[in-house]
Design a protein around this motif. Structure first.
Motif, PDB file in Angstrom:
ATOM      1  N   CYS A 226      74.036   2.267 -16.904  1.00 12.84           N
ATOM      2  CA  CYS A 226      74.331   4.009 -16.896  1.00 12.84           C
ATOM      3  C   CYS A 226      72.734   5.138 -17.282  1.00 12.84           C
ATOM      4  O   CYS A 226      73.072   6.305 -17.303  1.00 12.84           O
ATOM      5  CB  CYS A 226      75.134   4.384 -18.022  1.00 12.84           C
ATOM      6  SG  CYS A 226      77.379   3.661 -16.928  1.00 12.84           S
ATOM      7  N   GLU A 227      72.152   4.959 -17.593  1.00 14.19           N
ATOM      8  CA  GLU A 227      70.707   5.192 -18.363  1.00 14.19           C
ATOM      9  C   GLU A 227      69.753   4.720 -16.663  1.00 14.19           C
ATOM     10  O   GLU A 227      68.387   4.010 -17.402  1.00 14.19           O
ATOM     11  CB  GLU A 227      70.307   4.720 -19.852  1.00 14.19           C
ATOM     12  CG  GLU A 227      71.657   5.278 -19.916  1.00 14.19           C
ATOM     13  CD  GLU A 227      70.722   4.772 -21.884  1.00 14.19           C
ATOM     14  OE1 GLU A 227      69.986   5.177 -22.420  1.00 14.19           O
ATOM     15  OE2 GLU A 227      71.847   3.866 -22.922  1.00 14.19           O
ATOM     16  N   PRO A 228      69.905   4.793 -15.817  1.00 12.98           N
ATOM     17  CA  PRO A 228      69.015   4.212 -15.068  1.00 12.98           C
ATOM     18  C   PRO A 228      67.456   5.156 -15.243  1.00 12.98           C
ATOM     19  O   PRO A 228      66.328   4.405 -14.749  1.00 12.98           O
ATOM     20  CB  PRO A 228      69.364   4.926 -13.259  1.00 12.98           C
ATOM     21  CG  PRO A 228      71.020   6.072 -13.814  1.00 12.98           C
ATOM     22  CD  PRO A 228      71.329   5.995 -15.134  1.00 12.98           C
ATOM     23  N   ASP A 229      67.138   6.382 -16.068  1.00 12.54           N
ATOM     24  CA  ASP A 229      65.745   7.229 -16.490  1.00 12.54           C
ATOM     25  C   ASP A 229      65.376   6.463 -17.845  1.00 12.54           C
ATOM     26  O   ASP A 229      64.034   6.819 -18.068  1.00 12.54           O
ATOM     27  CB  ASP A 229      66.282   8.256 -16.610  1.00 12.54           C
ATOM     28  CG  ASP A 229      66.400   9.214 -14.963  1.00 12.54           C
ATOM     29  OD1 ASP A 229      66.286   8.259 -14.510  1.00 12.54           O
ATOM     30  OD2 ASP A 229      67.241   9.547 -15.338  1.00 12.54           O
ATOM     31  N   ASN A 230      65.970   5.731 -17.933  1.00  7.95           N
ATOM     32  CA  ASN A 230      65.527   4.453 -19.849  1.00  7.95           C
ATOM     33  C   ASN A 230      64.624   3.585 -18.203  1.00  7.95           C
ATOM     34  O   ASN A 230      65.562   2.810 -18.898  1.00  7.95           O
ATOM     35  CB  ASN A 230      67.029   4.758 -20.605  1.00  7.95           C
ATOM     36  CG  ASN A 230      66.128   4.373 -21.663  1.00  7.95           C
ATOM     37  OD1 ASN A 230      65.254   3.835 -21.882  1.00  7.95           O
ATOM     38  ND2 ASN A 230      66.754   4.840 -22.996  1.00  7.95           N
ATOM     39  N   ALA A 231      63.549   3.311 -18.803  1.00  6.70           N
ATOM     40  CA  ALA A 231      62.746   1.811 -18.867  1.00  6.70           C
ATOM     41  C   ALA A 231      63.666   0.572 -19.678  1.00  6.70           C
ATOM     42  O   ALA A 231      63.532  -0.009 -19.525  1.00  6.70           O
ATOM     43  CB  ALA A 231      61.933   1.806 -18.687  1.00  6.70           C
ATOM     44  N   ALA A 232      63.812   0.800 -21.119  1.00  5.28           N
ATOM     45  CA  ALA A 232      64.048   0.395 -21.583  1.00  5.28           C
ATOM     46  C   ALA A 232      65.781  -0.515 -22.384  1.00  5.28           C
ATOM     47  O   ALA A 232      66.099  -1.541 -22.603  1.00  5.28           O
ATOM     48  CB  ALA A 232      63.740   1.511 -23.588  1.00  5.28           C
ATOM     49  N   THR A 233      66.025   0.195 -20.992  1.00  6.61           N
ATOM     50  CA  THR A 233      67.535   0.101 -21.139  1.00  6.61           C
ATOM     51  C   THR A 233      67.479  -0.890 -19.761  1.00  6.61           C
ATOM     52  O   THR A 233      68.124  -0.325 -18.919  1.00  6.61           O
ATOM     53  CB  THR A 233      68.556   0.646 -21.378  1.00  6.61           C
ATOM     54  OG1 THR A 233      68.392   2.743 -21.921  1.00  6.61           O
ATOM     55  CG2 THR A 233      70.017   0.446 -21.460  1.00  6.61           C
ATOM     56  N   PRO A 234      68.132  -2.411 -20.029  1.00  5.41           N
ATOM     57  CA  PRO A 234      68.087  -3.118 -19.160  1.00  5.41           C
ATOM     58  C   PRO A 234      69.875  -2.972 -18.374  1.00  5.41           C
ATOM     59  O   PRO A 234      70.555  -1.940 -19.034  1.00  5.41           O
ATOM     60  CB  PRO A 234      68.373  -4.596 -19.375  1.00  5.41           C
ATOM     61  CG  PRO A 234      68.511  -4.182 -21.294  1.00  5.41           C
ATOM     62  CD  PRO A 234      68.405  -2.481 -21.148  1.00  5.41           C
ATOM     63  N   PRO A 235      69.820  -2.833 -17.353  1.00  6.22           N
ATOM     64  CA  PRO A 235      70.787  -2.994 -16.644  1.00  6.22           C
ATOM     65  C   PRO A 235      71.736  -4.024 -16.791  1.00  6.22           C
ATOM     66  O   PRO A 235      71.725  -5.168 -16.965  1.00  6.22           O
ATOM     67  CB  PRO A 235      70.488  -2.714 -15.185  1.00  6.22           C
ATOM     68  CG  PRO A 235      69.757  -4.041 -15.032  1.00  6.22           C
ATOM     69  CD  PRO A 235      68.590  -3.681 -16.331  1.00  6.22           C
ATOM     70  N   PHE A 236      73.368  -4.389 -16.080  1.00  4.88           N
ATOM     71  CA  PHE A 236      74.141  -5.126 -16.538  1.00  4.88           C
ATOM     72  C   PHE A 236      74.353  -5.583 -15.415  1.00  4.88           C
ATOM     73  O   PHE A 236      74.531  -4.761 -14.343  1.00  4.88           O
ATOM     74  CB  PHE A 236      75.905  -4.528 -16.955  1.00  4.88           C
ATOM     75  CG  PHE A 236      75.514  -3.911 -18.569  1.00  4.88           C
ATOM     76  CD1 PHE A 236      75.809  -4.554 -19.296  1.00  4.88           C
ATOM     77  CD2 PHE A 236      75.235  -2.466 -18.576  1.00  4.88           C
ATOM     78  CE1 PHE A 236      76.346  -4.264 -20.582  1.00  4.88           C
ATOM     79  CE2 PHE A 236      75.604  -2.509 -19.823  1.00  4.88           C
ATOM     80  CZ  PHE A 236      75.594  -2.950 -20.750  1.00  4.88           C
ATOM     81  N   VAL A 237      74.080  -6.721 -15.165  1.00  7.62           N
ATOM     82  CA  VAL A 237      74.703  -8.025 -13.885  1.00  7.62           C
ATOM     83  C   VAL A 237      76.131  -8.407 -14.044  1.00  7.62           C
ATOM     84  O   VAL A 237      76.604  -9.378 -14.796  1.00  7.62           O
ATOM     85  CB  VAL A 237      73.627  -9.151 -13.502  1.00  7.62           C
ATOM     86  CG1 VAL A 237      73.960  -9.867 -12.319  1.00  7.62           C
ATOM     87  CG2 VAL A 237      72.604  -7.264 -13.314  1.00  7.62           C
ATOM     88  N   LEU A 238      77.443  -8.002 -13.570  1.00  7.46           N
ATOM     89  CA  LEU A 238      78.485  -8.665 -13.904  1.00  7.46           C
ATOM     90  C   LEU A 238      78.896  -9.918 -12.250  1.00  7.46           C
ATOM     91  O   LEU A 238      79.187  -9.183 -11.211  1.00  7.46           O
ATOM     92  CB  LEU A 238      79.203  -7.439 -13.727  1.00  7.46           C
ATOM     93  CG  LEU A 238      79.540  -7.508 -15.237  1.00  7.46           C
ATOM     94  CD1 LEU A 238      78.275  -5.836 -15.363  1.00  7.46           C
ATOM     95  CD2 LEU A 238      80.775  -6.163 -15.724  1.00  7.46           C
ATOM     96  N   ILE A 239      79.036 -11.199 -12.104  1.00  9.99           N
ATOM     97  CA  ILE A 239      79.659 -11.642 -11.560  1.00  9.99           C
ATOM     98  C   ILE A 239      80.641 -12.675 -11.866  1.00  9.99           C
ATOM     99  O   ILE A 239      81.362 -12.558 -12.867  1.00  9.99           O
ATOM    100  CB  ILE A 239      78.515 -12.835 -11.366  1.00  9.99           C
ATOM    101  CG1 ILE A 239      76.952 -12.147 -11.551  1.00  9.99           C
ATOM    102  CG2 ILE A 239      78.617 -13.746 -10.142  1.00  9.99           C
ATOM    103  CD1 ILE A 239      75.828 -13.074 -11.145  1.00  9.99           C
TER     104      ILE A 239
END
Length: 187
Positions: A76-89
């Motif tokens: 939800c914060e693609p412009d914030n390099a410090a915030t990692p994405p969520f990976v849901l399997i």
């Protein structure tokens, strides 16, 4: 809780995966559970993230790139390099809030179409992370909406199937060259 898979949040000249569009049969197939989270799955997730960032998205499900596996990525914060994405399997929603809210949604598989969709405002979801470890996440707001939207893809449901305003839906789809016949209404 967030992913440890590091992918630069930049646009590539050519994304590693091709995003399929409304009308493509693969978007209507149910995704299969991931039996084992291994290097192949981690590579898929990396390529999904790179493709999502290239397309200016905040979420992507494996079926959208032609892979019928239960894997989604959300940032939800693609412009914030410090915030990692969520990976849901293999995500599974354990609880939905009673509160619902209407919010405009879009989809990388239906470019330039934005319409209001009503969804529960908070959820609790269980899933496996990129290492295969079981996780639980309570999400609200945009993150909850994005997870629900991407999880719909795992069951062959697109956000346009949930749009209640038929006039706006018809207008938006025809304006952007999509067929109303490709919509499969859900209750």
């Amino acid at each position: 809780m967030t992913s440890e898979i590091l992918v630069e949040k930049t646009k590539l000249d050519k994304p590693p995966l091709t995003i399929h569009f409304l009308g493509d049969r693969v978007l209507r197939q149910s995704a299969k559970r991931v039996a084992r989270v291994d290097d192949e799955v981690r590579q898929l997730v990396r390529e999904m993230l790179a493709s999502m960032y290239t397309a200016d998205g905040i979420g992507l499900a494996a079926p959208q790139v032609g892979v019928t596996k239960q894997a989604i990525v959300v940032d939800c914060e693609p412009d914030n390099a410090a915030t990692p994405p969520f990976v849901l399997i293999n995500p599974k929603i354990k609880k939905y809030s009673r509160d619902e809210c209407v919010y405009e949604e879009g989809c990388l598989s239906i470019p330039n179409v934005y319409l209001d969709v009503k969804r529960p405002s908070a959820i609790e979801v269980s899933f496996k992370d990129e290492h295969g470890r079981p996780q639980n996440l309570k999400a609200s707001g945009l993150l909850a909406r994005c997870i629900q939207h991407e999880m719909d893809h795992l069951h062959g449901v697109l956000f346009v199937d949930r749009v209640e305003n038929t006039l706006a839906l018809t207008e938006q789809l025809s304006k952007h060259g999509f067929s109303l016949q490709a919509v499969k209404r859900v209750a």
